[in-house]
Design a protein around this motif. Structure first.
Motif, PDB file in Angstrom:
ATOM      1  N   LEU A  92       0.816  -1.213   0.000  1.00 48.60           N
ATOM      2  CA  LEU A  92       0.000   0.000   0.000  1.00 48.60           C
ATOM      3  C   LEU A  92       0.848   1.259   0.000  1.00 48.60           C
ATOM      4  CD1 LEU A  92      -2.837  -0.985   2.506  1.00 48.60           C
ATOM      5  CD2 LEU A  92      -2.827  -1.151   0.024  1.00 48.60           C
ATOM      6  N   THR A  93       2.055   1.192   0.533  1.00 48.89           N
ATOM      7  CA  THR A  93       2.928   2.363   0.550  1.00 48.89           C
ATOM      8  C   THR A  93       3.400   2.718  -0.848  1.00 48.89           C
ATOM      9  OG1 THR A  93       3.672   1.751   2.765  1.00 48.89           O
ATOM     10  CG2 THR A  93       5.002   3.352   1.580  1.00 48.89           C
ATOM     11  N   ASP A  94       3.677   1.711  -1.671  1.00 50.17           N
ATOM     12  CA  ASP A  94       4.096   1.936  -3.054  1.00 50.17           C
ATOM     13  C   ASP A  94       2.848   2.190  -3.902  1.00 50.17           C
ATOM     14  OD1 ASP A  94       5.095   1.870  -5.636  1.00 50.17           O
ATOM     15  OD2 ASP A  94       6.512   0.264  -5.200  1.00 50.17           O
ATOM     16  N   LEU A  95       2.728   3.389  -4.467  1.00 53.54           N
ATOM     17  CA  LEU A  95       1.535   3.733  -5.235  1.00 53.54           C
ATOM     18  C   LEU A  95       1.379   2.859  -6.473  1.00 53.54           C
ATOM     19  CD1 LEU A  95       1.550   7.631  -5.004  1.00 53.54           C
ATOM     20  CD2 LEU A  95       0.290   6.003  -3.625  1.00 53.54           C
ATOM     21  N   ARG A  96       2.503   2.440  -7.059  1.00 54.74           N
ATOM     22  CA  ARG A  96       2.421   1.546  -8.224  1.00 54.74           C
ATOM     23  C   ARG A  96       1.873   0.196  -7.801  1.00 54.74           C
ATOM     24  NH1 ARG A  96       1.414  -1.334 -11.468  1.00 54.74           N
ATOM     25  NH2 ARG A  96       2.256  -1.708 -13.555  1.00 54.74           N
ATOM     26  N   GLY A  97       2.314  -0.296  -6.646  1.00 52.36           N
ATOM     27  CA  GLY A  97       1.787  -1.555  -6.144  1.00 52.36           C
ATOM     28  C   GLY A  97       0.322  -1.440  -5.749  1.00 52.36           C
ATOM     29  N   ARG A  98      -0.060  -0.288  -5.219  1.00 56.98           N
ATOM     30  CA  ARG A  98      -1.458  -0.099  -4.847  1.00 56.98           C
ATOM     31  C   ARG A  98      -2.363  -0.120  -6.081  1.00 56.98           C
ATOM     32  NH1 ARG A  98      -3.112   5.236  -1.601  1.00 56.98           N
ATOM     33  NH2 ARG A  98      -1.158   4.694  -0.511  1.00 56.98           N
ATOM     34  N   ASP A  99      -1.885   0.475  -7.175  1.00 54.99           N
ATOM     35  CA  ASP A  99      -2.667   0.444  -8.416  1.00 54.99           C
ATOM     36  C   ASP A  99      -2.854  -0.994  -8.907  1.00 54.99           C
ATOM     37  OD1 ASP A  99      -2.841   3.185  -8.368  1.00 54.99           O
ATOM     38  OD2 ASP A  99      -1.138   3.501  -9.713  1.00 54.99           O
ATOM     39  N   ASP A 100      -1.810  -1.793  -8.793  1.00 50.21           N
ATOM     40  CA  ASP A 100      -1.914  -3.189  -9.207  1.00 50.21           C
ATOM     41  C   ASP A 100      -2.869  -3.960  -8.298  1.00 50.21           C
ATOM     42  OD1 ASP A 100      -0.604  -4.852 -11.299  1.00 50.21           O
ATOM     43  OD2 ASP A 100      -0.160  -6.131  -9.571  1.00 50.21           O
ATOM     44  N   PHE A 101      -2.839  -3.638  -7.015  1.00 57.55           N
ATOM     45  CA  PHE A 101      -3.746  -4.264  -6.050  1.00 57.55           C
ATOM     46  C   PHE A 101      -5.203  -3.891  -6.356  1.00 57.55           C
ATOM     47  CE2 PHE A 101      -5.138  -4.638  -1.410  1.00 57.55           C
ATOM     48  CZ  PHE A 101      -5.262  -6.015  -1.484  1.00 57.55           C
ATOM     49  N   LYS A 102      -5.418  -2.652  -6.824  1.00 54.86           N
ATOM     50  CA  LYS A 102      -6.774  -2.217  -7.188  1.00 54.86           C
ATOM     51  C   LYS A 102      -7.307  -3.014  -8.379  1.00 54.86           C
ATOM     52  CE  LYS A 102      -6.468   2.587  -5.607  1.00 54.86           C
ATOM     53  NZ  LYS A 102      -6.371   4.006  -6.057  1.00 54.86           N
ATOM     54  N   ILE A 103      -6.435  -3.309  -9.337  1.00 54.30           N
ATOM     55  CA  ILE A 103      -6.855  -4.101 -10.499  1.00 54.30           C
ATOM     56  C   ILE A 103      -7.341  -5.474 -10.048  1.00 54.30           C
ATOM     57  CG2 ILE A 103      -6.048  -5.192 -12.616  1.00 54.30           C
ATOM     58  CD1 ILE A 103      -4.090  -2.854 -12.933  1.00 54.30           C
ATOM     59  N   PHE A 104      -6.612  -6.078  -9.112  1.00 61.88           N
ATOM     60  CA  PHE A 104      -7.016  -7.387  -8.593  1.00 61.88           C
ATOM     61  C   PHE A 104      -8.351  -7.291  -7.859  1.00 61.88           C
ATOM     62  CE2 PHE A 104      -7.041  -9.943  -4.672  1.00 61.88           C
ATOM     63  CZ  PHE A 104      -7.215 -11.198  -5.229  1.00 61.88           C
ATOM     64  N   LEU A 105      -8.514  -6.266  -7.012  1.00 61.09           N
ATOM     65  CA  LEU A 105      -9.750  -6.121  -6.250  1.00 61.09           C
ATOM     66  C   LEU A 105     -10.942  -5.841  -7.170  1.00 61.09           C
ATOM     67  CD1 LEU A 105      -8.509  -4.021  -3.188  1.00 61.09           C
ATOM     68  CD2 LEU A 105      -9.031  -6.454  -3.253  1.00 61.09           C
TER      69      LEU A 105
ATOM     70  N   HIS B  45      -9.763  -2.162  11.371  1.00 61.35           N
ATOM     71  CA  HIS B  45     -10.539  -3.392  11.128  1.00 61.35           C
ATOM     72  C   HIS B  45     -10.473  -3.804   9.654  1.00 61.35           C
ATOM     73  CE1 HIS B  45     -13.797  -6.266  12.022  1.00 61.35           C
ATOM     74  NE2 HIS B  45     -14.249  -5.970  10.813  1.00 61.35           N
ATOM     75  N   VAL B  46     -10.643  -2.839   8.771  1.00 63.22           N
ATOM     76  CA  VAL B  46     -10.595  -3.123   7.329  1.00 63.22           C
ATOM     77  C   VAL B  46      -9.196  -3.564   6.911  1.00 63.22           C
ATOM     78  CG1 VAL B  46     -10.721  -2.018   5.075  1.00 63.22           C
ATOM     79  CG2 VAL B  46     -12.543  -1.660   6.726  1.00 63.22           C
ATOM     80  N   LEU B  47      -8.174  -2.924   7.470  1.00 64.71           N
ATOM     81  CA  LEU B  47      -6.791  -3.287   7.137  1.00 64.71           C
ATOM     82  C   LEU B  47      -6.485  -4.723   7.554  1.00 64.71           C
ATOM     83  CD1 LEU B  47      -4.210  -1.957   5.942  1.00 64.71           C
ATOM     84  CD2 LEU B  47      -3.486  -1.533   8.292  1.00 64.71           C
ATOM     85  N   LEU B  48      -6.967  -5.133   8.740  1.00 60.94           N
ATOM     86  CA  LEU B  48      -6.746  -6.508   9.182  1.00 60.94           C
ATOM     87  C   LEU B  48      -7.466  -7.507   8.273  1.00 60.94           C
ATOM     88  CD1 LEU B  48      -7.002  -6.091  13.064  1.00 60.94           C
ATOM     89  CD2 LEU B  48      -4.958  -6.539  11.722  1.00 60.94           C
ATOM     90  N   LEU B  49      -8.664  -7.142   7.818  1.00 59.11           N
ATOM     91  CA  LEU B  49      -9.376  -8.021   6.887  1.00 59.11           C
ATOM     92  C   LEU B  49      -8.586  -8.213   5.595  1.00 59.11           C
ATOM     93  CD1 LEU B  49     -13.087  -6.828   7.251  1.00 59.11           C
ATOM     94  CD2 LEU B  49     -12.082  -8.959   8.091  1.00 59.11           C
ATOM     95  N   MET B  50      -8.055  -7.116   5.047  1.00 58.80           N
ATOM     96  CA  MET B  50      -7.263  -7.226   3.822  1.00 58.80           C
ATOM     97  C   MET B  50      -5.973  -7.997   4.065  1.00 58.80           C
ATOM     98  SD  MET B  50      -7.742  -3.621   1.768  1.00 58.80           S
ATOM     99  CE  MET B  50      -7.016  -2.592   3.045  1.00 58.80           C
TER     100      MET B  50
ATOM    101  N   ASP C 160      -6.831 -11.936   4.465  1.00 63.00           N
ATOM    102  CA  ASP C 160      -7.486 -12.674   3.381  1.00 63.00           C
ATOM    103  C   ASP C 160      -7.070 -12.169   1.998  1.00 63.00           C
ATOM    104  OD1 ASP C 160      -9.348 -14.387   2.073  1.00 63.00           O
ATOM    105  OD2 ASP C 160     -10.747 -12.708   1.953  1.00 63.00           O
ATOM    106  N   THR C 161      -7.386 -10.894   1.710  1.00 59.41           N
ATOM    107  CA  THR C 161      -7.230 -10.378   0.351  1.00 59.41           C
ATOM    108  C   THR C 161      -5.776 -10.341  -0.093  1.00 59.41           C
ATOM    109  OG1 THR C 161      -9.063  -8.934   0.977  1.00 59.41           O
ATOM    110  CG2 THR C 161      -8.086  -8.575  -1.177  1.00 59.41           C
ATOM    111  N   PHE C 162      -4.866  -9.983   0.818  1.00 59.71           N
ATOM    112  CA  PHE C 162      -3.457  -9.822   0.450  1.00 59.71           C
ATOM    113  C   PHE C 162      -2.855 -11.141  -0.017  1.00 59.71           C
ATOM    114  CE2 PHE C 162       1.034  -9.825   2.005  1.00 59.71           C
ATOM    115  CZ  PHE C 162       1.542  -9.004   1.018  1.00 59.71           C
ATOM    116  N   PHE C 163      -3.143 -12.253   0.691  1.00 60.61           N
ATOM    117  CA  PHE C 163      -2.564 -13.539   0.306  1.00 60.61           C
ATOM    118  C   PHE C 163      -3.197 -14.066  -0.983  1.00 60.61           C
ATOM    119  CE2 PHE C 163      -1.703 -13.361   4.882  1.00 60.61           C
ATOM    120  CZ  PHE C 163      -0.336 -13.592   4.865  1.00 60.61           C
ATOM    121  N   ARG C 164      -4.475 -13.766  -1.201  1.00 64.70           N
ATOM    122  CA  ARG C 164      -5.089 -14.156  -2.466  1.00 64.70           C
ATOM    123  C   ARG C 164      -4.495 -13.367  -3.627  1.00 64.70           C
ATOM    124  NH1 ARG C 164     -10.058 -12.914  -3.101  1.00 64.70           N
ATOM    125  NH2 ARG C 164     -10.609 -11.870  -1.152  1.00 64.70           N
ATOM    126  N   TYR C 165      -4.120 -12.116  -3.360  1.00 60.98           N
ATOM    127  CA  TYR C 165      -3.481 -11.314  -4.407  1.00 60.98           C
ATOM    128  C   TYR C 165      -2.124 -11.896  -4.799  1.00 60.98           C
ATOM    129  CZ  TYR C 165      -0.562  -7.555  -6.254  1.00 60.98           C
ATOM    130  OH  TYR C 165       0.311  -6.828  -7.007  1.00 60.98           O
TER     131      TYR C 165
END
Length: 485
Positions: A313-326, A400-405, A408-413
């Motif tokens: 999430l700190t790297d804006l390029r990585g965050r953009d890629d994470f958004k594509i997955f979500l 709470h939302v960060l812990l959920l991501m 679950d979501t981070f490892f699926r990414y």
């Protein structure tokens, strides 16, 4: 190096070299000042005229430096440092330039401060005492205070308005009592008092030696009085220590070793970075490849995303890629809420209320378009806090939302085709091999790079375009425009 006591309580550094100065903080400064005032072996003082008033027991800076040099068998430069420390801590004060708290090795005039104003007296610099002093100076100077004193005077007048009549009365009585003294004594006392307050209430943006170093309110030789409050505080401390979670040293050291092993290849000072280290070669290729918005990141950068959700999430390029997955998973509301909470936390105070209302309508209200799934207790606390919004009102829901991501979501990414595809396409730049002539040419052609404000403006423009692209389309408005055309 020989260390011995020349007198009871006075540490003598005679026979030492330059390294002896490192022990100067262990000296009893006040005992040293007392020895300097000895009529036989101390610094010789004389009467000097200050304006039109004759001041007794005045010493010059060069006499003080010469005495310290002879006493400690050291150089004049280091003796000057010791003298500056004595001035900075208020044992000696200048007569001509009271704001310049340094020891000048020349004919500048100084006096020894009276022991009443020494730090060991444990006299706490109270606002009421300072207000009385400023009111007295205001009476004597007929309102012509120095700029920083006028600022302090106005602030204290508002702060202590409830007892300002008492302060003015005390200042008036002290002023009248001072008028009865002889003029030399009156001038000396004014200089002593001004030297004390210039240390304890310095002008703005100036450094005071009393802000750090030896604590003037604590006597290291005196034991703390054993009272009921002391035992109560000790009991609270030990209870908290027992409840605090403990980790074995082997576990903590293992975690530290794991962290260093993970990150050492990504530190440009510990490992070579590709294509070359910009601090060594003056080439900006490394910065260009690792800009915030690039089409293809480097392999080292993509690898770093897998370390933790924070890195991603700190790297804006990585965050953009994470958004594509979500977006493909139809679960982008958690990340959108996290970003909105960050904007509220770091945004301007004027837009705080409107942003809080937008976040509530978008993510938290019943039947919200991007409603997030959080527990009822966190939702209740957040909605209640939004009645009077502040920067950190969404912290509980954001955590709470960060812990959920994270769970679950981070490892699926990391297992998704999106991340694997960017891993394959990531760049692996070839290392540079510059000759000495090329390195010299790089140093001559060194450019300052893109200013952070320009980068910030570019990011804001990209955000505005993305927001405009993702906004819902008003079909009726579009049809009316077509009809008019």
């Amino acid at each position: 190096m020989s260390l011995h006591l020349s007198k009871p309580g006075i540490l003598d550094l005679s026979g030492g070299d330059k390294n002896d100065m490192k022990y100067i903080f262990h000296l009893q400064l006040e005992a040293l000042v007392v020895e300097m005032q000895d009529p036989k072996t101390g610094v010789k003082g004389s009467e000097q005229k200050l304006n039109v008033t004759t001041i007794p027991h005045v010493i010059t800076g060069k006499d003080i430096v010469a005495w310290i040099t002879n006493k400690m068998k050291t150089t004049a430069e280091e003796a000057n440092v010791v003298g500056t420390m004595l001035v900075a801590y208020g044992y000696i004060y200048p007569l001509q330039n009271h704001k310049k708290l340094v020891m000048c090795n020349d004919s500048s005039l100084y006096r020894f401060q009276t022991p009443y104003f020494w730090p060991s007296q444990k006299w706490v610099a109270d606002d009421s005492d300072y207000a009385i002093y400023l009111a007295k100076r205001n009476i004597r100077k007929k309102g012509l205070l120095e700029p920083y004193e006028q600022v302090h005077y106005n602030h204290l007048h508002k702060w202590l308005n409830h007892k300002w009549d008492f302060i003015v009365m005390q200042a008036t009585e002290q002023y009248r009592a001072g008028r009865e003294r002889k003029k030399p004594d009156r001038v000396v006392f004014d200089c002593q008092e001004r030297a004390y307050w210039i240390l304890n209430r310095p002008p703005r943006r100036t450094h005071s030696a009393l802000d750090c170093g030896p604590d003037r309110l604590i006597d290291p030789n005196a034991s703390e009085k054993e009272s009921f409050d002391l035992y109560r505080r000790m009991n609270i401390f030990y209870q908290q220590a027992i409840m605090r979670s403990k980790v074995k040293s082997s576990v903590s050291l293992g975690a530290l070793v794991k962290y260093v092993t993970t990150y050492k290849t990504h530190d440009p000072f510990l490992a070579p970075c590709l294509p070359s280290n910009p601090w060594q070669t003056d080439s900006d290729a490394y910065w260009t490849l690792n800009m915030r918005s690039v089409d293809l990141p480097t392999k080292m950068r993509v690898e770093r995303w897998s370390f933790s959700l924070f890195e991603l999430l700190t790297d804006l390029r990585g965050r953009d890629d994470f958004k594509i997955f979500l977006k493909k998973e139809f679960s982008g509301e958690n990340l959108a809420f996290w970003e909105a909470a960050e904007e509220l936390k770091w945004g301007t105070a004027s837009s705080m209320k409107s942003k809080a209302e937008t976040i509530f309508k978008t993510f938290l209200a019943p039947n919200a378009p991007r409603w997030i799934n959080i527990d009822g207790r966190t939702m209740g606390l957040t909605v209640k806090g939004l009645e009077h919004p502040h920067r950190y009102v969404l912290d509980a829901a954001q955590t709470h939302v960060l812990l959920l991501m994270k769970k679950d979501t981070f490892f699926r990414y990391l297992k998704s085709p999106v991340y694997k595809d960017i891993q394959k396409k990531a760049l692996n730049p070839e290392p540079h091999s510059f000759s000495p002539a090329q390195l010299e040419q790089n140093a001559q052609n060194r450019s300052p790079g893109i200013h952070p404000i320009i980068l910030w403006k570019q990011e804001e423009e990209e955000k505005a375009k993305a927001a405009a692209a993702s906004a819902p389309v008003d079909v009726k408005a579009m049809m009316s425009k077509i009809d008019r055309k």
